[in-house]
Design a protein around this motif. Structure first.
Motif, PDB file in Angstrom:
ATOM      1  N   VAL A  95      -7.373 -38.365 -32.748  1.00  0.00           N
ATOM      2  CA  VAL A  95      -8.816 -38.497 -32.560  1.00  0.00           C
ATOM      3  C   VAL A  95      -9.166 -37.853 -31.220  1.00  0.00           C
ATOM      4  CG1 VAL A  95      -9.002 -40.625 -33.920  1.00  0.00           C
ATOM      5  CG2 VAL A  95      -8.630 -40.780 -31.442  1.00  0.00           C
ATOM      6  N   LEU A  96     -10.436 -37.792 -30.892  1.00  0.00           N
ATOM      7  CA  LEU A  96     -10.871 -37.209 -29.628  1.00  0.00           C
ATOM      8  C   LEU A  96     -10.184 -37.909 -28.452  1.00  0.00           C
ATOM      9  CD1 LEU A  96     -12.852 -35.156 -28.338  1.00  0.00           C
ATOM     10  CD2 LEU A  96     -14.542 -37.007 -28.247  1.00  0.00           C
ATOM     11  N   HIS A 199     -24.545 -45.856 -40.513  1.00  0.00           N
ATOM     12  CA  HIS A 199     -24.622 -47.294 -40.246  1.00  0.00           C
ATOM     13  C   HIS A 199     -24.707 -47.473 -38.727  1.00  0.00           C
ATOM     14  CE1 HIS A 199     -22.999 -51.378 -39.707  1.00  0.00           C
ATOM     15  NE2 HIS A 199     -23.239 -51.600 -40.995  1.00  0.00           N
ATOM     16  N   GLY A 200     -25.357 -48.512 -38.285  1.00  0.00           N
ATOM     17  CA  GLY A 200     -25.536 -48.742 -36.857  1.00  0.00           C
ATOM     18  C   GLY A 200     -24.239 -48.786 -36.074  1.00  0.00           C
ATOM     19  N   ALA A 201     -23.161 -49.273 -36.699  1.00  0.00           N
ATOM     20  CA  ALA A 201     -21.873 -49.377 -36.009  1.00  0.00           C
ATOM     21  C   ALA A 201     -21.263 -48.010 -35.700  1.00  0.00           C
ATOM     22  CB  ALA A 201     -20.894 -50.202 -36.848  1.00  0.00           C
ATOM     23  N   MET A 202     -21.779 -46.968 -36.354  1.00  0.00           N
ATOM     24  CA  MET A 202     -21.249 -45.614 -36.140  1.00  0.00           C
ATOM     25  C   MET A 202     -21.954 -44.861 -35.004  1.00  0.00           C
ATOM     26  SD  MET A 202     -19.034 -44.986 -38.523  1.00  0.00           S
ATOM     27  CE  MET A 202     -18.472 -45.510 -40.121  1.00  0.00           C
ATOM     28  N   GLU A 203     -23.117 -45.326 -34.604  1.00  0.00           N
ATOM     29  CA  GLU A 203     -24.003 -44.481 -33.806  1.00  0.00           C
ATOM     30  C   GLU A 203     -23.473 -44.161 -32.411  1.00  0.00           C
ATOM     31  OE1 GLU A 203     -28.063 -45.819 -33.890  1.00  0.00           O
ATOM     32  OE2 GLU A 203     -27.973 -46.263 -36.031  1.00  0.00           O
ATOM     33  N   LYS A 204     -23.033 -45.158 -31.652  1.00  0.00           N
ATOM     34  CA  LYS A 204     -22.633 -44.919 -30.260  1.00  0.00           C
ATOM     35  C   LYS A 204     -21.480 -43.934 -30.150  1.00  0.00           C
ATOM     36  CE  LYS A 204     -23.999 -49.105 -27.739  1.00  0.00           C
ATOM     37  NZ  LYS A 204     -23.457 -50.269 -26.984  1.00  0.00           N
ATOM     38  N   ILE A 205     -20.443 -44.164 -30.937  1.00  0.00           N
ATOM     39  CA  ILE A 205     -19.268 -43.307 -30.836  1.00  0.00           C
ATOM     40  C   ILE A 205     -19.584 -41.895 -31.331  1.00  0.00           C
ATOM     41  CG2 ILE A 205     -16.928 -42.929 -31.735  1.00  0.00           C
ATOM     42  CD1 ILE A 205     -16.543 -45.971 -31.583  1.00  0.00           C
ATOM     43  N   THR A 206     -20.394 -41.794 -32.390  1.00  0.00           N
ATOM     44  CA  THR A 206     -20.751 -40.476 -32.907  1.00  0.00           C
ATOM     45  C   THR A 206     -21.600 -39.712 -31.891  1.00  0.00           C
ATOM     46  OG1 THR A 206     -20.639 -41.343 -35.160  1.00  0.00           O
ATOM     47  CG2 THR A 206     -21.784 -39.254 -34.846  1.00  0.00           C
ATOM     48  N   GLN A 207     -22.503 -40.408 -31.231  1.00  0.00           N
ATOM     49  CA  GLN A 207     -23.293 -39.769 -30.177  1.00  0.00           C
ATOM     50  C   GLN A 207     -22.399 -39.308 -29.034  1.00  0.00           C
ATOM     51  OE1 GLN A 207     -26.158 -42.833 -29.283  1.00  0.00           O
ATOM     52  NE2 GLN A 207     -27.351 -42.436 -31.138  1.00  0.00           N
ATOM     53  N   TYR A 208     -21.362 -40.095 -28.744  1.00  0.00           N
ATOM     54  CA  TYR A 208     -20.433 -39.695 -27.686  1.00  0.00           C
ATOM     55  C   TYR A 208     -19.707 -38.405 -28.082  1.00  0.00           C
ATOM     56  CZ  TYR A 208     -16.573 -39.422 -24.473  1.00  0.00           C
ATOM     57  OH  TYR A 208     -15.684 -38.951 -23.539  1.00  0.00           O
ATOM     58  N   TYR A 209     -19.261 -38.303 -29.318  1.00  0.00           N
ATOM     59  CA  TYR A 209     -18.623 -37.073 -29.786  1.00  0.00           C
ATOM     60  C   TYR A 209     -19.565 -35.884 -29.577  1.00  0.00           C
ATOM     61  CZ  TYR A 209     -14.227 -38.448 -32.129  1.00  0.00           C
ATOM     62  OH  TYR A 209     -12.940 -38.851 -32.405  1.00  0.00           O
ATOM     63  N   SER A 211     -21.901 -35.617 -27.407  1.00  0.00           N
ATOM     64  CA  SER A 211     -22.041 -35.359 -25.971  1.00  0.00           C
ATOM     65  C   SER A 211     -20.860 -34.563 -25.418  1.00  0.00           C
ATOM     66  CB  SER A 211     -22.181 -36.675 -25.198  1.00  0.00           C
ATOM     67  OG  SER A 211     -20.921 -37.316 -25.027  1.00  0.00           O
ATOM     68  N   ARG A 212     -19.719 -34.591 -26.126  1.00  0.00           N
ATOM     69  CA  ARG A 212     -18.545 -33.837 -25.716  1.00  0.00           C
ATOM     70  C   ARG A 212     -18.488 -32.469 -26.399  1.00  0.00           C
ATOM     71  NH1 ARG A 212     -16.498 -35.919 -21.152  1.00  0.00           N
ATOM     72  NH2 ARG A 212     -14.470 -34.978 -21.606  1.00  0.00           N
ATOM     73  N   GLY A 213     -19.593 -32.056 -26.997  1.00  0.00           N
ATOM     74  CA  GLY A 213     -19.685 -30.714 -27.554  1.00  0.00           C
ATOM     75  C   GLY A 213     -19.215 -30.572 -28.987  1.00  0.00           C
ATOM     76  N   ILE A 214     -19.016 -31.696 -29.689  1.00  0.00           N
ATOM     77  CA  ILE A 214     -18.616 -31.645 -31.095  1.00  0.00           C
ATOM     78  C   ILE A 214     -19.888 -31.536 -31.945  1.00  0.00           C
ATOM     79  CG2 ILE A 214     -17.331 -32.777 -32.946  1.00  0.00           C
ATOM     80  CD1 ILE A 214     -15.625 -32.086 -30.499  1.00  0.00           C
ATOM     81  N   ALA A 215     -20.058 -30.405 -32.627  1.00  0.00           N
ATOM     82  CA  ALA A 215     -21.271 -30.158 -33.411  1.00  0.00           C
ATOM     83  C   ALA A 215     -21.204 -30.908 -34.745  1.00  0.00           C
ATOM     84  CB  ALA A 215     -21.446 -28.664 -33.651  1.00  0.00           C
ATOM     85  N   LEU A 216     -22.148 -31.810 -34.971  1.00  0.00           N
ATOM     86  CA  LEU A 216     -22.146 -32.626 -36.185  1.00  0.00           C
ATOM     87  C   LEU A 216     -23.450 -32.510 -36.983  1.00  0.00           C
ATOM     88  CD1 LEU A 216     -20.418 -35.826 -34.729  1.00  0.00           C
ATOM     89  CD2 LEU A 216     -19.357 -33.996 -36.070  1.00  0.00           C
ATOM     90  N   GLY A 217     -24.368 -31.681 -36.520  1.00  0.00           N
ATOM     91  CA  GLY A 217     -25.589 -31.444 -37.286  1.00  0.00           C
ATOM     92  C   GLY A 217     -26.594 -32.582 -37.226  1.00  0.00           C
ATOM     93  N   ASP A 218     -27.452 -32.640 -38.241  1.00  0.00           N
ATOM     94  CA  ASP A 218     -28.564 -33.602 -38.303  1.00  0.00           C
ATOM     95  C   ASP A 218     -28.057 -34.973 -38.741  1.00  0.00           C
ATOM     96  OD1 ASP A 218     -30.928 -34.966 -38.616  1.00  0.00           O
ATOM     97  OD2 ASP A 218     -31.812 -33.565 -40.071  1.00  0.00           O
ATOM     98  N   LEU A 219     -28.010 -35.910 -37.813  1.00  0.00           N
ATOM     99  CA  LEU A 219     -27.559 -37.271 -38.102  1.00  0.00           C
ATOM    100  C   LEU A 219     -28.703 -38.237 -37.869  1.00  0.00           C
ATOM    101  CD1 LEU A 219     -24.125 -37.165 -36.236  1.00  0.00           C
ATOM    102  CD2 LEU A 219     -24.582 -36.652 -38.641  1.00  0.00           C
ATOM    103  N   ARG A 220     -28.838 -39.222 -38.761  1.00  0.00           N
ATOM    104  CA  ARG A 220     -29.961 -40.152 -38.659  1.00  0.00           C
ATOM    105  C   ARG A 220     -29.500 -41.583 -38.929  1.00  0.00           C
ATOM    106  NH1 ARG A 220     -34.592 -36.759 -42.121  1.00  0.00           N
ATOM    107  NH2 ARG A 220     -34.243 -34.756 -41.050  1.00  0.00           N
ATOM    108  N   PRO A 221     -30.089 -42.541 -38.221  1.00  0.00           N
ATOM    109  CA  PRO A 221     -29.782 -43.946 -38.536  1.00  0.00           C
ATOM    110  C   PRO A 221     -30.333 -44.300 -39.905  1.00  0.00           C
ATOM    111  CG  PRO A 221     -31.504 -43.803 -36.865  1.00  0.00           C
ATOM    112  CD  PRO A 221     -31.022 -42.417 -37.092  1.00  0.00           C
TER     113      PRO A 221
END
Length: 345
Positions: A95-96, A199-209, A211-221
């Motif tokens: 993982v990262l 899901h809400g439990a995914m948001e913080k860690i995905t946002q962190y990814y 922020s480290r330059g990992i392109a994940l496209g359009d993500l929405r809660p």
């Protein structure tokens, strides 16, 4: 000096007495060296923690600012002297921020792999082979039945199902650190550019990814989105959420689960998984055996999973090998307790 004089399994984990630290300790210790941010390896309460910046950040996100007395970040390839040993971190491809830890004393080099995979992953630094005298390998999927195949083909199955059932929602169970972000990145690589819901439990860690330059496209809660609007969409959620009342907010949902354990179809049926996706962040049998061979190590210590089969394979190849029988590792990612949910889900 013998290898067991450098690293030794004890109740609290893998102990380096000449260095004065433990690797991935399962209980609070004075000095901890952490391979990656999954909760069975990275626990709060240590006096001092040495890890990659990403792993430290992940621990901070999960446990709060005061998760350890002090912290020190180490880069891949950087060498640090701790007591009578030198410690060097190398990418593990899990993982990262995940790392293998090379511990060298006198003329002996021991590499503790942590969790690793040799398969491509757009969300983390690729696994780096490190030659050594003793290799401590994980064995989560240490049985010949586990051959994971190409994760991109599993994502194609998911997209084919979305195209076939445009009136239904697809819920993908995926662990929140590593697996979720990898599935999203694989979807983007496959050309899927629609919004992906979280899901809400995914948001913080995905946002962190991100922020480290990992392109994940359009993500929405997903919270607050009307049921009808979720037809034909993909939502990622912790595995526990895909089997509870939370799923009622989706139109006729199809449940998927991204895990190496989905190779065993009986386990998918037990959980009511309609669409098993064999996507693993651990090395499969071929990856484990190929890595062991390539390290050139004459001695192999096996831990975290299916130890006996891999020990037997090593011995059949003329290698010295033994199980470490460490306790307390039930990897939130893909554990020896196959469908265990994440600690934080």
């Amino acid at each position: 000096m013998r290898p067991q004089d450098i690293l030794l399994p004890v109740a609290s984990g893998l102990c380096c007495k000449p260095g004065g630290f433990h690797i991935d300790p399962v209980r609070p210790v004075e000095r901890a060296v952490i391979t990656h941010g999954h909760s069975d390896h990275a626990r709060a309460g240590h006096g001092a923690v040495l890890a990659t910046q990403e792993t430290l950040d992940m621990m901070r996100l999960r446990y709060g600012e005061n998760f350890a007395g002090t912290t020190q970040a180490i880069r891949y390839g950087e060498e640090i002297r701790l007591g009578d040993v030198s410690v060097k971190f190398h990418p593990a491809g899990h993982v990262l921020g995940s790392a293998q830890v090379a511990v060298t004393a006198k003329d002996i080099c021991i590499v503790a792999s942590g969790d690793y995979k040799d398969a491509p992953d757009p969300t983390c630094t690729p696994f780096e082979l490190v030659t050594c005298d003793v290799f401590i390998t994980e064995a989560t999927f240490g049985l010949p039945v586990f051959r994971h195949g190409d994760a991109a083909n599993e994502v194609k199955k998911l997209l084919a199902s979305v195209a076939l059932f445009p009136e239904r929602a697809h819920l993908v169970g995926a662990y929140s650190l590593g697996k979720a972000q990898r599935v999203i990145a694989l979807l983007r690589q496959a050309g899927y550019d629609a919004p992906i819901y979280l899901h809400g439990a995914m948001e913080k860690i995905t946002q962190y990814y991100q922020s480290r330059g990992i392109a994940l496209g359009d993500l929405r809660p997903v919270m607050g989105v009307k049921k009808a609007a979720l037809a034909g969409t993909i939502t990622l959620a912790p595995p526990s959420a895909t089997s509870d009342l939370w799923t009622r907010r989706f139109p006729d949902p199809i449940t998927a689960f991204a895990s190496g354990w989905m190779r065993v179809r009986a386990r998918a049926r037990q959980r009511g998984i309609e669409l098993p996706l064999v996507i693993s962040d651990h090395a499969d049998w071929d990856g484990l055996t190929a890595t062991i061979t390539a390290t050139g190590a004459g001695e192999i210590w096996v831990t975290h999973g299916q130890e006996d089969a891999l020990v037997h394979w090593c011995q059949s190849k003329g290698l010295r090998a033994k199980p470490l029988d460490l306790v307390g590792y039930g990897d939130e990612g893909e554990s020896e307790t196959p469908l265990q949910d994440e600690a934080e889900a």
